[in-house]
Structure formats: structure tokens, C-alpha cells
Write a protein that holds these residues in place. Structure first.
Motif, short mmCIF file in Angstrom:
data_model
loop_
_atom_site.label_atom_id
_atom_site.label_comp_id
_atom_site.label_asym_id
_atom_site.label_seq_id
_atom_site.Cartn_x
_atom_site.Cartn_y
_atom_site.Cartn_z
N ILE A 20 0.84 -1.21 0.00
CA ILE A 20 0.00 0.00 0.00
C ILE A 20 0.87 1.25 0.00
O ILE A 20 0.59 2.23 -0.73
N PHE A 21 1.95 1.26 0.79
CA PHE A 21 2.87 2.40 0.77
C PHE A 21 3.50 2.55 -0.61
O PHE A 21 3.70 3.67 -1.09
N HIS A 22 3.80 1.44 -1.25
CA HIS A 22 4.37 1.43 -2.60
C HIS A 22 3.45 2.17 -3.56
O HIS A 22 3.91 2.98 -4.39
N ASP A 23 2.14 1.94 -3.46
CA ASP A 23 1.18 2.58 -4.36
C ASP A 23 0.82 4.00 -3.91
O ASP A 23 0.77 4.93 -4.72
N THR A 24 0.58 4.18 -2.62
CA THR A 24 0.11 5.47 -2.10
C THR A 24 1.17 6.56 -2.21
O THR A 24 0.87 7.70 -2.59
N PHE A 25 2.40 6.23 -1.85
CA PHE A 25 3.47 7.24 -1.83
C PHE A 25 4.40 7.14 -3.03
O PHE A 25 5.39 7.89 -3.11
#
Length: 404
Positions: free
Chosen positions: A43-48
């Protein structure tokens, strides 16, 4: 007849139950706070818009700051007392976790995660020192196993909650709830942990602090035991850091909720740490450690299959292997270090968290270039090295009368 205050804590007594409950809650809190972000890395990979290796900094960075801070905080516990340092650590890490979910930027989030690692440093080594000082020799293996079992359960619940809630609400809600649970665990610890009976505070002469660490490296066994957690934890955290990326992609295409549910296998770690610790207390640590590590090598081989059942089975075996080996090695350090036990525990855990940080991030390079087989090969090389060290330790002469 000896005064009650002079007695060590025996297994099965009310005092044993209070102490192990408190430290179980403390281990639960610390690992939930540290590792609750692990299923959120995709999720961090996609969100940020960061790479898989960069997303792993949400976990690697607090592990690195924790590792370094351990070397400072552990000597402070010799002055301020074991329970006080652990309580401050638990409350601070919980509050910083709640603060981190309010940060809008990736870099701001990482700053608070790094501070969380520093705050959490007051628990792991000090807890090991407390058990080494307060528990009877017959109870040390079981109590250390239960502490690590709390770590395993906290890691499982943290990962599970964060993954499931992130799929239905947001990652901020998931991590925020973990922070609130950590506050409750800190309160339980404060009220339940018995005061130290065998700890005497003393003034710290900071010029003498380096010597309280370095003399452990003159022992024939401790330097090898210190290197074990670097290898074991480094390989273990790689599995959990990057398995989510693999299972989100075809041919599996699992949801974030299902991937979060995979962390239920941490229950196997909770059981194996206590069981293996008890077995090692009966059969001897040197007879059990290498077998636990060998089990992990078999487990990682299973994850190379394209069958989901075999992959999950492999993760279960790897989890049992890691927590069993960690339980044995950590209790061995506590028994072999005849003085400055908090510092010996700090070195052990410094290497543990450095392995999580450095090798956990390095695993991202193998995943990026070679996919899951690269991660599995990296894990295998680390565990083979750990196995060779464990076999060397089988020839280690014990320290009479209670050393390992």
C-alpha cells in the motif's frame, strides 16, 4: 529459611504468572507497533509512489534506530531500574504510533517511525535482563519462550489488523488501532509486573560503559550467539516483507485482507517459542538450536512452489523455525553472560534488529531483480551460515555451574 525477597521466581507460582503476563503484554505491544506496517508495504508502494525496497523503510528504519538505541538504553536501566525503563518505552512507542498515522507525508511518517524505534528500545534487552535476574534457572527457558511468544502474537495481531482494516477502511485506521491497543498493553504491564528483587541500581560511570559491552566478546561463545540473530531475523523478515508482493500478483492475485490473514501463522511462532524453550531446558540448547535452523531451510524450499497451500505451509515452517531458534539463542545469552546481562542482551538484540533492518531491505534488491526465487535463495544463504554457527556452538564448553 530465606526471606521471600531473596527467592527467585519459580514456574507455576502466582508471581511467575504475573511476571510472564506483564512481559507477554509488553512483547505483544512492541512487536505489534514495529511490525504492524509489514502487510502495508504494498500500500505504501502505491500510495506514496515508492519502490518495494523504499516501502520497507517503514519497518527497516525503526528497527535500525532501535538497534542503535539499545546500546544506550540498556545501561540506563542499570541506573533507573528495569521496570521504569520498560514502562516509559511502552507508553512512548504507543503514542508515537498514534502520531505517525496523522502525518500526511511519507518522509514525516518515516521520521516518527524512526522515533518509535528509539522509544521501543527500552523494552527488549531490559526484559531479557529482568528475566535472567528474577527467574529461577528451571524457569528461565519457559519464561523467555513466553516473552518471545508475546512478540509472536503481537506481530501476528498487528499485521492481521493492519492488513484487514486497510482493505476495508485505510492503513491509517489500521495502524492507529494498533497504537491504541499498545496503550492498553502498557497499562497492563505497569500494573502486573512484580518489582525487581535481585536488581540493585548503581551510578553509571559513562567512561566505563564500553567495557561493560566489550568484555562479552572475550567469551568463547557469546560472539557467535550475537551473530545468530542477525542472520536468523534478516532471513525471516525478508519472507514477510516480500511475500505480500508475490501473492498480490498473478497467478494468486489475493486481496489485502487474505494476505493479512496469512499472518495467523504467527500463532505457530507463539507456540514454538515456548515449547522449544522448554525442550532446550531439558535436552540442552546446543542439541536443539541447529535442528530449529535446519527446519527453516526446509520451509523456505516449500515456498518456491506455485501451489498456495505449499507456500503457506512453508511460511508456517519458517515461522516455527525462527521463533524456536530465537527462543533458544536468546535464553542461552542470558545464561552465559555472568555479568552485565542487560548489555549482553542489548548486543544480541542490536544484531537482531540490524538484521531486520539491513538484510530486510537488502531482500528488496533480490526481489526486484530475481523475484521470489531470489528472496528464497538469499534466505537460504543466511540460514546455512546460521546453521554452521549453531553446529560450532555444539562443541562449546559450558560455564559451570549455570552457564550455557
Amino acid at each position: 529459611m530465606a526471606d521471600d525477597s531473596d527467592r527467585f521466581i519459580e514456574a507455576g507460582t502466582p508471581t511467575f504468572r504475573r511476571a510472564t503476563l506483564a512481559l507477554f503484554a509488553a512483547g505483544f505491544s512492541t512487536f505489534a507497533v514495529l511490525y504492524g506496517v509489514q502487510p502495508l508495504l504494498p500500500i505504501f508502494h502505491d500510495t506514496f509512489a515508492v519502490s518495494p525496497a523504499e516501502s520497507s523503510l517503514a519497518l527497516s528504519l525503526p528497527c535500525a534506530t532501535l538497534a542503535i538505541a539499545l546500546l544506550v538504553v540498556s545501561p540506563l536501566s542499570e541506573v533507573w531500574g528495569r521496570k521504569r525503563v520498560m514502562a516509559v518505552s511502552l507508553f512512548a512507542s504507543a503514542l508515537l504510533t498514534i502520531g505517525a498515522v496523522l502525518m500526511p507525508s511519507w518522509h514525516g511518517f518515516l521520521v516518527l517511525r524512526a522515533l518509535t524505534g528509539i522509544a521501543a528500545s527500552g523494552l527488549p534487552a531490559v526484559a531479557m535482563a529482568y528475566l535472567s535476574e528474577e527467574m529461577h534457572g528451571r524457569a528461565i527457558g519457559l519464561s523467555m519462550g513466553l516473552l518471545i511468544g508475546g512478540n509472536a502474537l503481537g506481530g501476528m495481531v498487528g499485521r492481521l489488523l493492519a492488513g484487514v482494516i486497510a482493505d476495508h477502511a485505510s492503513w491509517r485506521w489500521g495502524l492507529g488501532i494498533i497504537g491504541v491497543l499498545a496503550l492498553f498493553a502498557a497499562l497492563a504491564f505497569q500494573f502486573a509486573l512484580p518489582p525487581s528483587r535481585h536488581f540493585l541500581a548503581h551510578r553509571m560511570r559513562w567512561r566505563e560503559v564500553p567495557g561493560t559491552f566489550t568484555h562479552h566478546f572475550r567469551d568463547a561463545g557469546l560472539p557467535w550467539l550475537f551473530f545468530e540473530p542477525f542472520l536468523l531475523m534478516g532471513g525471516f523478515v525478508c519472507v514477510y516483507n516480500y511475500i505480500g508482493f508475490r501473492l498480490l500478483d498473478p497467478p494468486f492475485s489475493l486481496s489485502q485482507t487474505v494476505i493479512g490473514l496469512i499472518f495467523i501463522v504467527y500463532l505457530a511462532g507463539t507456540a514454538s517459542s515456548a515449547i522449544t524453550g522448554h525442550i532446550a531446558g531439558v535436552l540442552g540448547r546446543r542439541k536443539v538450536l541447529w535442528l530449529a535452523i535446519l527446519l527453516g531451510i526446509g520451509g523456505i524450499a516449500l515456498t518456491l512452489a506455485d501451489n498456495l497451500v505449499l507456500i503457506i505451509s512453508g511460511i508456517v515452517v519458517v515461522t516455527v523455525s525462527f521463533f524456536g531458534a530465537h527462543s533458544v539463542a536468546s535464553s542461552w545469552v542470558g545464561r552465559r553472560a555472568l555479568s552485565d546481562r542487560a548489555q549482553a542482551s542489548a548486543i544480541y538484540l542490536c544484531m537482531y534488529y540490524l538484521g531486520s533492518s539491513l538484510l530486510g531491505t537488502a531482500g528488496g534488491w533480490f526481489f526486484l531483480h530475481y523475484g521470489w526465487p531470489g528472496v528464497a535463495g538469499f534466505f537460504g544463504s543466511l540460514y546455512v551460515a546460521a546453521l554452521l554457527i549453531a553446529l560450532r556452538l555444539t562443541r562449546l564448553a559450558p560455564l559451570p555451574p549455570t552457564g550455557g
